[in-house]
Scaffold this motif. Sequence first.
Motif, PDB file in Angstrom:
ATOM      1  N   LEU A   1      14.486   1.769 -59.526  1.00  0.00           N
ATOM      2  CA  LEU A   1      15.439   1.578 -60.193  1.00  0.00           C
ATOM      3  C   LEU A   1      16.521   2.386 -60.333  1.00  0.00           C
ATOM      4  O   LEU A   1      15.765   3.314 -61.223  1.00  0.00           O
TER       5      LEU A   1
ATOM      6  N   TRP B   1      17.868  -1.606 -57.290  1.00  0.00           N
ATOM      7  CA  TRP B   1      16.807  -0.789 -56.543  1.00  0.00           C
ATOM      8  C   TRP B   1      16.979  -0.383 -55.544  1.00  0.00           C
ATOM      9  O   TRP B   1      17.775  -0.729 -54.922  1.00  0.00           O
TER      10      TRP B   1
ATOM     11  N   TYR C   1       5.802  -2.618 -60.085  1.00  0.00           N
ATOM     12  CA  TYR C   1       6.779  -3.970 -59.363  1.00  0.00           C
ATOM     13  C   TYR C   1       6.441  -5.182 -59.304  1.00  0.00           C
ATOM     14  O   TYR C   1       4.811  -5.679 -59.095  1.00  0.00           O
ATOM     15  N   SER C   2       6.587  -6.432 -59.957  1.00  0.00           N
ATOM     16  CA  SER C   2       5.878  -7.769 -59.992  1.00  0.00           C
ATOM     17  C   SER C   2       7.559  -8.772 -59.705  1.00  0.00           C
ATOM     18  O   SER C   2       8.758  -8.005 -60.495  1.00  0.00           O
ATOM     19  N   HIS C   3       7.368 -10.025 -59.415  1.00  0.00           N
ATOM     20  CA  HIS C   3       8.313 -10.596 -59.834  1.00  0.00           C
ATOM     21  C   HIS C   3       8.725 -11.032 -60.979  1.00  0.00           C
ATOM     22  O   HIS C   3      10.011 -11.324 -61.454  1.00  0.00           O
TER      23      HIS C   3
ATOM     24  N   HIS D   1       5.165  -1.025 -55.695  1.00  0.00           N
ATOM     25  CA  HIS D   1       6.214   0.313 -57.144  1.00  0.00           C
ATOM     26  C   HIS D   1       7.944  -0.184 -56.634  1.00  0.00           C
ATOM     27  O   HIS D   1       7.896  -0.908 -56.056  1.00  0.00           O
ATOM     28  N   ALA D   2       8.435   0.115 -57.209  1.00  0.00           N
ATOM     29  CA  ALA D   2      10.222   0.276 -57.235  1.00  0.00           C
ATOM     30  C   ALA D   2      10.979   1.468 -57.805  1.00  0.00           C
ATOM     31  O   ALA D   2      10.461   1.583 -58.765  1.00  0.00           O
TER      32      ALA D   2
ATOM     33  N   GLN E   1      12.003  -1.044 -53.226  1.00  0.00           N
ATOM     34  CA  GLN E   1      10.815  -1.524 -54.253  1.00  0.00           C
ATOM     35  C   GLN E   1       9.808  -2.814 -52.649  1.00  0.00           C
ATOM     36  O   GLN E   1       9.806  -2.705 -51.774  1.00  0.00           O
TER      37      GLN E   1
ATOM     38  N   SER F   1      10.747  -8.251 -62.237  1.00  0.00           N
ATOM     39  CA  SER F   1      12.370  -8.029 -61.407  1.00  0.00           C
ATOM     40  C   SER F   1      13.247  -9.220 -62.046  1.00  0.00           C
ATOM     41  O   SER F   1      14.190  -8.602 -62.594  1.00  0.00           O
TER      42      SER F   1
ATOM     43  N   THR G   1       8.881   2.694 -61.615  1.00  0.00           N
ATOM     44  CA  THR G   1       8.796   1.472 -62.336  1.00  0.00           C
ATOM     45  C   THR G   1       7.037   0.540 -61.341  1.00  0.00           C
ATOM     46  O   THR G   1       7.167   0.350 -60.391  1.00  0.00           O
TER      47      THR G   1
END
Length: 772
Positions: free
Chosen positions: A299, A289, A249-251, A296-297, A292, A254, A247
């Motif tokens: 999961l 996770w 990624y952003s805070h 990108h991340a 990260q 998250s 996915t």
Amino acid sequence: MMQRTLTLASGLRCHLYHQPDAREAAALMQVGAGSLHEPDRWPGLAHLLEHLLFCDSARFSGSQRLMPWVQQQGGEVNATTRLSRSAWFFQLPAPALEGGVTRLADMLLAPKLTPDVIRQECAVIDAEYQLLQSHSEALSEAALLHPLGERFRRFRAGSRAAFGDNVTDLQRALRRFHQTRFTAPAMQLWLSGPQSLDELESLAAAFSGLPGDSVPALPVVPQQPDDNAITLLELPGDNAFWLTLLTPYSHNFSDSVTLLRSYWLDEAEGGLLHQLRGEKLCDTLQVSWLWQDTRHALLALRFSAPAISSAQAWRIEQRVWQHLQAVQHTTLRQQQHYLQLAQRDFRAETPLRQLRLRAAAEAPAAHLPSDLASAILQLTQARRMRLLTRQPLSNALTCITQGFTLRCSRGAFSADVPAAAVRWQFPPRAIRADATGSGGTAAALPQALPVEPAETLLLRPACYQPLADRAGMAYQRRLRPLLAELRHLGGRGVWQQQQGIWQLLLDIPADAAVAWQLLPAITAQLSAADEAGDPPEPAAIVIRQLLQTLPSQLLHPASARRWQAAWCGHDRHLNHYAAQSLARLRRQATPSASPPLRRGITPVACQGRDQALLLFIPLTAPDDISLAALQALGLFLAPRFFQRLRVEQQTGYVVTARYERCADVDGLLFALQSPDISWVRLLIHCRRFLLDMQTVLSQSDDETLRAWQQTLQERCQPHANRQVAQDLLRREAGGPCLTPEAVAALTLPHMLQLFRQLVRQRRRWRVLINRP
């Protein structure tokens, strides 16, 4: 709790948390560099540096280094290296936080990285690499990352062969990696404790010497995996189905995933886990996770069971997507409810665990994320990677990735028949009390004043009569939905092993109707006829497998099941009702006599190729002062055992010594695991160490004794109702407890006398070794 976030002049970001009632403090430093940032010439360099930073630094060496120093305080310390991040962290009694932070800062800013120490840690890294060859989690993660491209397939565990024989070149590479990556803008600090925010900010100044250079960005762009494929991986043990999602990624994203985790892990009727268990598709679900970075991340949802077929894996995934669609249509009130559950669970964690969750962006947000629907859409549209572990696996091919040799195959992942719709349910639901709490003549439970704002019931088997693991797992399966319902109603219920004893802990909320509704149902499940539960999945590491068997290897099974219960709280009416609800259980009325312990050397069948040894030396004198002396001996032995057998003699990867209470038996525990040293030699090492330590202890001074007493006095103050109830039941059973009076009366001659007695009485030792 009060918090403050600030940035030092050097660019270091600091997160400070003032917890006024905390007795423990914690610190964590995270560096935005991991295995993906290593030079191609030096695979495993980040992992090696993680180890080396615990060695001598400019100001601290020997027993004054962070690791042995924290062990002497009775705390815990560790580190981890991930793909894009590394972290060093500890927890210890709050008054010692300043000393810990000073040592953490010095080891991160000014490590010595001497050639002798580099050679020593290369050998340890090599032993760890041998251990990982049979580590299911490591092998599964390697298989999952393989489709993302060459950067994710690189060897990163480190080994003697990868580092080579030129220590000078290796030292130069380590120093360069440290100088270029350990700069203030690339690092973040977390501090937590009862100290004021101003005091914590003052402690953070210890890191002001970090260089302020900016680190050049090294973006890693993963390849896009095949959405319709599944990898089958041959592994022993329980089957696991990994559904992993690549996915953006952003805070904010998250925060939404953290809220969704609260939905996914809900065990109440009508939830995802309850549905999957009802269809016999899986037993457990873990959400984590795997990777990260700033863009990108990855999961991972890991579903496990004794057996999972490809068709069942397909059905599991269909249920996940159906459940997500239902979550998207939950009301704001329901979403707020799940956020509050996540926040309550977070507050119940230890200070160190809280910091680790914060650093991993897994702590719940203060407010509902505004884009939950958008996050769900991102998850459903994400590229998917699937892994199913099986044993055995026909038509498997050999795949080498990250230095591991895997047996796997790939196939298409699809099915023609769609999964039928499910009626999902999302609390909160209204309470309907089915009892009034009146009637009955059962005697009240032993009661103690609480140290937390809750009414707490503790129920456990009678002293020295632990439940077998199969029975404990069967009870766990029965109790899960009821304890999940209690959680939704504002309480908390946990059925788990503590110190080798299966026990039930219930925090009853202020609304007593919850007790009327659930206590009889919980008791009915505990008093129902026995059924055979599945044994717990073996731990991945051999020494942990031995630890799992230690309770049953210490005590013979009880002929009849009896129970103990205690109440910690102010409400005597609830106490009486709990006693009435538990009346059908056969409770122990008199103290349990200490049974004969099993002795000698016993081989235990384990998964893994390493040699492992577990030595348990039980306490011979069951009185309070002897227990205080035993725990002080644990503080004395822990750093010296590590220094002797891990640093100086390099026996292996796992080297630990500590005080341990297991199945109500107090003792000293020694654990060793080695890839190439036999258990006989490991036992000889232990014996020599114990003999030598008698002389060292006899040379200790009163100042050292006072330091041990200070640490033990902190332990005497319970910080949870569970501890108060456990001590109350232990007193009723005639067992020793750690008290301020016993700690104050402790003397060095008493410690030495007890130690000599424990060492001499070798026939009482319990030794477990692994049999592959």
